[in-house]
Design a protein around this motif. Structure first.
Motif, PDB file in Angstrom:
ATOM      1  N   SER A 232      75.933  63.928  13.314  1.00 47.64           N
ATOM      2  CA  SER A 232      75.495  65.244  12.861  1.00 47.64           C
ATOM      3  C   SER A 232      76.243  66.304  13.653  1.00 47.64           C
ATOM      4  O   SER A 232      77.088  65.991  14.500  1.00 47.64           O
ATOM      5  CB  SER A 232      73.987  65.410  13.071  1.00 47.64           C
ATOM      6  OG  SER A 232      73.688  65.510  14.450  1.00 47.64           O
ATOM      7  N   LYS A 233      75.909  67.556  13.397  1.00 43.60           N
ATOM      8  CA  LYS A 233      76.551  68.649  14.122  1.00 43.60           C
ATOM      9  C   LYS A 233      76.234  68.606  15.613  1.00 43.60           C
ATOM     10  O   LYS A 233      76.959  69.198  16.421  1.00 43.60           O
ATOM     11  CB  LYS A 233      76.098  69.990  13.532  1.00 43.60           C
ATOM     12  CG  LYS A 233      76.597  70.248  12.109  1.00 43.60           C
ATOM     13  CD  LYS A 233      76.111  71.588  11.591  1.00 43.60           C
ATOM     14  CE  LYS A 233      76.617  71.845  10.179  1.00 43.60           C
ATOM     15  NZ  LYS A 233      76.139  73.156   9.646  1.00 43.60           N
ATOM     16  N   LYS A 234      75.158  67.905  15.972  1.00 43.46           N
ATOM     17  CA  LYS A 234      74.768  67.810  17.372  1.00 43.46           C
ATOM     18  C   LYS A 234      75.510  66.695  18.112  1.00 43.46           C
ATOM     19  O   LYS A 234      75.384  66.562  19.332  1.00 43.46           O
ATOM     20  CB  LYS A 234      73.261  67.572  17.473  1.00 43.46           C
ATOM     21  CG  LYS A 234      72.419  68.742  16.956  1.00 43.46           C
ATOM     22  CD  LYS A 234      70.939  68.476  17.128  1.00 43.46           C
ATOM     23  CE  LYS A 234      70.107  69.652  16.637  1.00 43.46           C
ATOM     24  NZ  LYS A 234      68.650  69.418  16.814  1.00 43.46           N
ATOM     25  N   THR A 235      76.271  65.890  17.380  1.00 42.28           N
ATOM     26  CA  THR A 235      77.016  64.782  17.989  1.00 42.28           C
ATOM     27  C   THR A 235      78.220  65.330  18.754  1.00 42.28           C
ATOM     28  O   THR A 235      78.948  66.184  18.250  1.00 42.28           O
ATOM     29  CB  THR A 235      77.494  63.792  16.919  1.00 42.28           C
ATOM     30  OG1 THR A 235      76.362  63.330  16.162  1.00 42.28           O
ATOM     31  CG2 THR A 235      78.192  62.605  17.554  1.00 42.28           C
ATOM     32  N   ASP A 236      78.425  64.829  19.962  1.00 48.79           N
ATOM     33  CA  ASP A 236      79.568  65.256  20.772  1.00 48.79           C
ATOM     34  C   ASP A 236      80.730  64.285  20.700  1.00 48.79           C
ATOM     35  O   ASP A 236      81.890  64.692  20.703  1.00 48.79           O
ATOM     36  CB  ASP A 236      79.140  65.405  22.238  1.00 48.79           C
ATOM     37  CG  ASP A 236      78.090  66.479  22.427  1.00 48.79           C
ATOM     38  OD1 ASP A 236      78.405  67.656  22.167  1.00 48.79           O
ATOM     39  OD2 ASP A 236      76.955  66.138  22.820  1.00 48.79           O
ATOM     40  N   LEU A 237      80.415  62.987  20.649  1.00 46.63           N
ATOM     41  CA  LEU A 237      81.456  61.958  20.647  1.00 46.63           C
ATOM     42  C   LEU A 237      81.099  60.842  19.671  1.00 46.63           C
ATOM     43  O   LEU A 237      79.937  60.456  19.567  1.00 46.63           O
ATOM     44  CB  LEU A 237      81.620  61.342  22.042  1.00 46.63           C
ATOM     45  CG  LEU A 237      82.167  62.207  23.177  1.00 46.63           C
ATOM     46  CD1 LEU A 237      82.038  61.455  24.497  1.00 46.63           C
ATOM     47  CD2 LEU A 237      83.625  62.559  22.911  1.00 46.63           C
ATOM     48  N   VAL A 238      82.109  60.327  19.000  1.00 47.34           N
ATOM     49  CA  VAL A 238      81.946  59.134  18.168  1.00 47.34           C
ATOM     50  C   VAL A 238      82.905  58.084  18.706  1.00 47.34           C
ATOM     51  O   VAL A 238      84.107  58.341  18.849  1.00 47.34           O
ATOM     52  CB  VAL A 238      82.248  59.418  16.689  1.00 47.34           C
ATOM     53  CG1 VAL A 238      82.271  58.106  15.894  1.00 47.34           C
ATOM     54  CG2 VAL A 238      81.214  60.360  16.100  1.00 47.34           C
ATOM     55  N   VAL A 239      82.365  56.913  19.045  1.00 45.10           N
ATOM     56  CA  VAL A 239      83.204  55.798  19.503  1.00 45.10           C
ATOM     57  C   VAL A 239      83.342  54.837  18.331  1.00 45.10           C
ATOM     58  O   VAL A 239      82.353  54.253  17.884  1.00 45.10           O
ATOM     59  CB  VAL A 239      82.571  55.091  20.721  1.00 45.10           C
ATOM     60  CG1 VAL A 239      83.467  53.958  21.187  1.00 45.10           C
ATOM     61  CG2 VAL A 239      82.329  56.085  21.848  1.00 45.10           C
ATOM     62  N   ALA A 240      84.566  54.732  17.817  1.00 37.03           N
ATOM     63  CA  ALA A 240      84.797  53.971  16.584  1.00 37.03           C
ATOM     64  C   ALA A 240      85.632  52.725  16.840  1.00 37.03           C
ATOM     65  O   ALA A 240      86.699  52.790  17.450  1.00 37.03           O
ATOM     66  CB  ALA A 240      85.493  54.864  15.559  1.00 37.03           C
ATOM     67  N   GLY A 241      85.114  51.598  16.361  1.00 35.22           N
ATOM     68  CA  GLY A 241      85.855  50.351  16.431  1.00 35.22           C
ATOM     69  C   GLY A 241      86.292  49.938  15.043  1.00 35.22           C
ATOM     70  O   GLY A 241      86.070  50.663  14.060  1.00 35.22           O
ATOM     71  N   PRO A 242      86.927  48.767  14.917  1.00 36.98           N
ATOM     72  CA  PRO A 242      87.347  48.273  13.613  1.00 36.98           C
ATOM     73  C   PRO A 242      86.184  48.212  12.632  1.00 36.98           C
ATOM     74  O   PRO A 242      85.071  47.841  12.997  1.00 36.98           O
ATOM     75  CB  PRO A 242      87.869  46.865  13.932  1.00 36.98           C
ATOM     76  CG  PRO A 242      88.282  46.947  15.365  1.00 36.98           C
ATOM     77  CD  PRO A 242      87.294  47.852  16.019  1.00 36.98           C
TER      78      PRO A 242
ATOM     79  N   ALA B 269      85.069  63.214  11.165  1.00 42.96           N
ATOM     80  CA  ALA B 269      86.296  63.951  10.855  1.00 42.96           C
ATOM     81  C   ALA B 269      85.972  65.256  10.137  1.00 42.96           C
ATOM     82  O   ALA B 269      86.568  66.305  10.429  1.00 42.96           O
ATOM     83  CB  ALA B 269      87.214  63.077  10.006  1.00 42.96           C
ATOM     84  N   GLU B 270      85.032  65.213   9.213  1.00 40.67           N
ATOM     85  CA  GLU B 270      84.655  66.410   8.453  1.00 40.67           C
ATOM     86  C   GLU B 270      84.032  67.480   9.346  1.00 40.67           C
ATOM     87  O   GLU B 270      84.221  68.677   9.119  1.00 40.67           O
ATOM     88  CB  GLU B 270      83.676  66.029   7.341  1.00 40.67           C
ATOM     89  CG  GLU B 270      84.294  65.164   6.251  1.00 40.67           C
ATOM     90  CD  GLU B 270      83.260  64.654   5.258  1.00 40.67           C
ATOM     91  OE1 GLU B 270      82.047  64.791   5.567  1.00 40.67           O
ATOM     92  OE2 GLU B 270      83.649  64.113   4.209  1.00 40.67           O
ATOM     93  N   LEU B 271      83.310  67.033  10.388  1.00 38.61           N
ATOM     94  CA  LEU B 271      82.634  67.970  11.283  1.00 38.61           C
ATOM     95  C   LEU B 271      83.487  68.349  12.492  1.00 38.61           C
ATOM     96  O   LEU B 271      83.071  69.167  13.325  1.00 38.61           O
ATOM     97  CB  LEU B 271      81.305  67.374  11.763  1.00 38.61           C
ATOM     98  CG  LEU B 271      80.242  67.126  10.690  1.00 38.61           C
ATOM     99  CD1 LEU B 271      79.022  66.418  11.283  1.00 38.61           C
ATOM    100  CD2 LEU B 271      79.821  68.448  10.046  1.00 38.61           C
ATOM    101  N   GLY B 272      84.651  67.730  12.596  1.00 38.70           N
ATOM    102  CA  GLY B 272      85.536  68.048  13.713  1.00 38.70           C
ATOM    103  C   GLY B 272      85.063  67.497  15.047  1.00 38.70           C
ATOM    104  O   GLY B 272      85.346  68.070  16.109  1.00 38.70           O
TER     105      GLY B 272
END
Length: 222
Positions: free
Chosen positions: A184-194, A204-207
């Protein structure tokens, strides 16, 4: 089998069994057992005799108290003594104790009522007291406040290769981060794996900043 034999009727009995020399000697003669099996059984039980407060609270099986709620409660009270004192007060209808518990983040009336109902039953209080006599319950670990991710909201998505999802979540929380299940807009970091899917697209949409597992580990371990 131990239940059928009358050896175990309550959780604490599992830990008592590990110190019951007579029954352990008898067990060594059971079909499929032997001295090595008994030693392994005892070692396995003893390895669980020390437990974190959040795991103890969750393990009681109180209605509405899941893992995250148990962690919040453990961190809120800090020690087993403080938690049990508060839980018994809630069960006795102490309004101040109810308000204190209700004030914890993500704790509402449903959880307060469930804890009160659980500790209002003599059977449950006896079960808890028996367990406490057998266990070493460690104080809750306080989240750190001086790390690179303290205070940040983190979402894990996709497959992780160097740790499990639960291990990653626990690591982030120890370092003072908040772990969310959705972006959400409150998220600071996304850790993405395969295999990361819609959460990565939303980030990506929220930057929102996206890290690989390696980048995450470099951030928190560096």
């Amino acid at each position: 089998a131990f239940y059928d034999a009358g050896w175990i009727a309550a959780p604490a009995d599992i830990f008592r069994l590990a110190r019951d020399e007579a029954r352990l000697a008898e067990l060594a003669d059971w079909e499929g057992y032997g001295e090595t099996s008994v030693r392994n059984l005892v070692a396995g039980i003893e390895a669980r005799r020390t437990i974190g407060l959040e795991r103890f609270v969750y393990g009681l099986g109180v209605r509405s108290v899941g893992e995250q709620t148990a962690l919040t409660i453990a961190r809120g009270y800090g020690s087993l003594e403080a938690f049990l004192t508060a839980a018994r007060a809630v069960a006795e209808g102490d309004e101040a104790a109810r308000e204190e518990l209700d004030a914890f983040e993500k704790i509402g009336p449903e959880v307060v009522d469930a804890i009160g109902a659980f500790f209002a039953e003599a059977h449950n209080r006896a079960l808890v007291d028996a367990l406490v006599a057998e266990l070493t319950v460690q104080d809750a670990e306080k989240p750190k406040t001086d790390t690179a991710v303290a205070g940040k909201t983190v979402v894990f998505t996709g497959s992780l290769e160097r740790m499990t999802r639960d291990e990653a979540k626990a690591q982030a929380e120890r370092l003072g981060a908040k772990v969310a299940s959705s972006v959400s807009k409150k998220t600071d970091l996304v850790v993405a794996g395969p295999g990361a899917g819609s959460k990565l697209k939303t980030a990506a949409e929220l930057g929102i900043e996206v890290l690989t597992e390696e980048e995450w580990l470099k951030l928190v371990e560096g």
